[in-house]
Motif scaffolding. Sequence first.
Motif, PDB file in Angstrom:
ATOM      1  N   ASN A  11     -61.875 -80.973  29.084  1.00  0.00           N
ATOM      2  CA  ASN A  11     -61.923 -82.123  27.968  1.00  0.00           C
ATOM      3  C   ASN A  11     -60.814 -81.888  26.444  1.00  0.00           C
ATOM      4  OD1 ASN A  11     -64.732 -80.703  28.290  1.00  0.00           O
ATOM      5  ND2 ASN A  11     -65.097 -82.397  26.877  1.00  0.00           N
ATOM      6  N   GLY A  12     -59.891 -80.792  27.239  1.00  0.00           N
ATOM      7  CA  GLY A  12     -58.625 -80.662  26.874  1.00  0.00           C
ATOM      8  C   GLY A  12     -57.790 -79.294  27.025  1.00  0.00           C
ATOM      9  N   ILE A  13     -56.743 -78.917  27.128  1.00  0.00           N
ATOM     10  CA  ILE A  13     -55.823 -77.975  27.537  1.00  0.00           C
ATOM     11  C   ILE A  13     -54.982 -77.120  26.865  1.00  0.00           C
ATOM     12  CG2 ILE A  13     -53.630 -77.594  28.862  1.00  0.00           C
ATOM     13  CD1 ILE A  13     -53.870 -80.120  30.734  1.00  0.00           C
ATOM     14  N   VAL A  14     -54.714 -76.156  26.362  1.00  0.00           N
ATOM     15  CA  VAL A  14     -54.257 -75.175  25.515  1.00  0.00           C
ATOM     16  C   VAL A  14     -53.131 -74.682  26.556  1.00  0.00           C
ATOM     17  CG1 VAL A  14     -54.017 -73.147  23.950  1.00  0.00           C
ATOM     18  CG2 VAL A  14     -55.988 -74.347  24.119  1.00  0.00           C
ATOM     19  N   PHE A  15     -51.376 -75.228  26.094  1.00  0.00           N
ATOM     20  CA  PHE A  15     -50.238 -74.665  27.464  1.00  0.00           C
ATOM     21  C   PHE A  15     -49.929 -73.288  26.167  1.00  0.00           C
ATOM     22  CE2 PHE A  15     -50.881 -78.893  28.186  1.00  0.00           C
ATOM     23  CZ  PHE A  15     -49.937 -79.162  29.777  1.00  0.00           C
ATOM     24  N   LEU A  16     -49.857 -71.865  27.274  1.00  0.00           N
ATOM     25  CA  LEU A  16     -49.087 -70.720  26.205  1.00  0.00           C
ATOM     26  C   LEU A  16     -48.144 -70.889  26.793  1.00  0.00           C
ATOM     27  CD1 LEU A  16     -49.210 -67.953  25.013  1.00  0.00           C
ATOM     28  CD2 LEU A  16     -50.651 -67.400  26.803  1.00  0.00           C
ATOM     29  N   SER A  17     -46.655 -71.282  26.191  1.00  0.00           N
ATOM     30  CA  SER A  17     -45.704 -70.664  26.678  1.00  0.00           C
ATOM     31  C   SER A  17     -44.973 -71.188  28.105  1.00  0.00           C
ATOM     32  CB  SER A  17     -45.141 -69.262  26.871  1.00  0.00           C
ATOM     33  OG  SER A  17     -45.475 -68.459  25.534  1.00  0.00           O
ATOM     34  N   GLY A  18     -45.376 -72.456  28.793  1.00  0.00           N
ATOM     35  CA  GLY A  18     -45.179 -73.100  29.528  1.00  0.00           C
ATOM     36  C   GLY A  18     -44.615 -73.914  28.934  1.00  0.00           C
ATOM     37  N   LEU A  19     -43.907 -74.712  30.055  1.00  0.00           N
ATOM     38  CA  LEU A  19     -42.929 -75.738  30.473  1.00  0.00           C
ATOM     39  C   LEU A  19     -42.224 -76.063  28.815  1.00  0.00           C
ATOM     40  CD1 LEU A  19     -43.008 -77.378  33.993  1.00  0.00           C
ATOM     41  CD2 LEU A  19     -41.577 -75.290  33.322  1.00  0.00           C
ATOM     42  N   HIS A  20     -43.213 -76.114  28.283  1.00  0.00           N
ATOM     43  CA  HIS A  20     -42.238 -77.242  26.597  1.00  0.00           C
ATOM     44  C   HIS A  20     -41.716 -76.209  25.851  1.00  0.00           C
ATOM     45  CE1 HIS A  20     -45.503 -74.384  24.479  1.00  0.00           C
ATOM     46  NE2 HIS A  20     -46.135 -74.237  25.978  1.00  0.00           N
ATOM     47  N   ALA A  21     -41.918 -74.544  26.250  1.00  0.00           N
ATOM     48  CA  ALA A  21     -40.541 -73.734  25.852  1.00  0.00           C
ATOM     49  C   ALA A  21     -39.302 -74.458  26.106  1.00  0.00           C
ATOM     50  CB  ALA A  21     -41.688 -72.490  25.391  1.00  0.00           C
ATOM     51  N   ASP A  22     -39.271 -74.604  27.236  1.00  0.00           N
ATOM     52  CA  ASP A  22     -37.690 -74.411  27.958  1.00  0.00           C
ATOM     53  C   ASP A  22     -37.517 -76.156  27.706  1.00  0.00           C
ATOM     54  OD1 ASP A  22     -35.840 -74.565  30.595  1.00  0.00           O
ATOM     55  OD2 ASP A  22     -37.324 -73.779  31.615  1.00  0.00           O
ATOM     56  N   THR A  23     -36.229 -76.164  27.508  1.00  0.00           N
ATOM     57  CA  THR A  23     -35.096 -76.891  26.813  1.00  0.00           C
ATOM     58  C   THR A  23     -34.658 -77.635  27.868  1.00  0.00           C
ATOM     59  OG1 THR A  23     -33.394 -75.907  26.375  1.00  0.00           O
ATOM     60  CG2 THR A  23     -35.162 -76.023  24.488  1.00  0.00           C
ATOM     61  N   ALA A  24     -34.964 -77.325  29.089  1.00  0.00           N
ATOM     62  CA  ALA A  24     -34.063 -77.627  30.605  1.00  0.00           C
ATOM     63  C   ALA A  24     -34.815 -77.760  31.437  1.00  0.00           C
ATOM     64  CB  ALA A  24     -33.650 -76.438  30.990  1.00  0.00           C
TER      65      ALA A  24
END
Length: 353
Positions: free
Chosen positions: A130-143
């Motif tokens: 139904n949904g997703i929780v992202f913990l310290s994933g690629l979203h935290a990588d500015t590159a």
Amino acid sequence: MTIPPSRDAAVQTGGGAPRLADIAAQASVSEATASRVMNGKPGVASSTRQRVLAALDVLGYERPVRLRQRSEGLIGLLTPELTNPIFPAFAQAVEQVLAGHGYTPVLCTQLPGGATEDELVEQLQERGVNGIVFLSGLHADTAADHTRYAQLVDRGVPFVLINGPSEHISAPCVSADDRAAMRMAVNHLAELGHERIGLAIGPIRYVPARRKNEGFTDALASILGYTPAAAEQLVQRTLFSVEGGHAAAGTLLDKGCTGIVCGSDMMALGVIRAARERGLDVPHDLSVVGFDDSRLVAFTDPPLTTVRQPVTAMATAAVGALLEELQGSPVESTEYVLQPELVVRGSTAQARR
């Protein structure tokens, strides 16, 4: 007194039915209240009922079939490797909050050489989460390429981020205040008389590392009067690991640091090891401050002074934002910043004159 195995509320385990006294003691209720909950009787407050059911979980017993809630659905939880204790702590906190709302968590861990984040997301979608929780994933990588998250938005998959916002991702994010954390650490060491303080941090391309770097140099400038250039000279960027902390410590000790602030507790343990290899005593020759407050650092030698991430509050806020999305009340795609807390233990002391 035990719950009769022939009754509907009997709990089947390898050791037989649980004793009411054990359940009542664990839940801090009377045996009569525990019995009413176990047998599905009315007249018990919801919070009390939840405590009794949680006591069953803690004691390792299965909940009676008649008391099990039907799952509201599946929620994916993507985490980095679990060797750093802070990630299992976050995972457990998120899972507990989800379970409290009737959702079943599906944990996906990114291991070196294993499935990528994109592959794990695809698998979660195939399972109908139904949904997703992202913990310290690629979203935290500015590159990293963040268009993958825009694709989730287009597919109508609700998700929330923990530690690592991006202006290119349309989703709520919950973070600890990394800049404030560094100011707390530097101020603590400065009050102990330390004037030359270093920072051991991970790669700057990660948002939390960049913010810690900024918070640290700002704190050196405002508290100890360093110029920005001089403060930056006391920053060592390496890996968020014991080995990374060990490597950074060598350079910072050579620069005369009597206090070192670290980007994680694991790095702090590496710093302490490097100091001891040089014959230095922690905290009398070198004070060390970690970040996270992982569960075991209170029992290290010496117990680690650290900045605690508000893990439970962050997990609650993240799940709350996701559930609002699932219930048709979209949450603003903004960052919710929670305050950390300095926990003083035995790895920091007055600087030697």
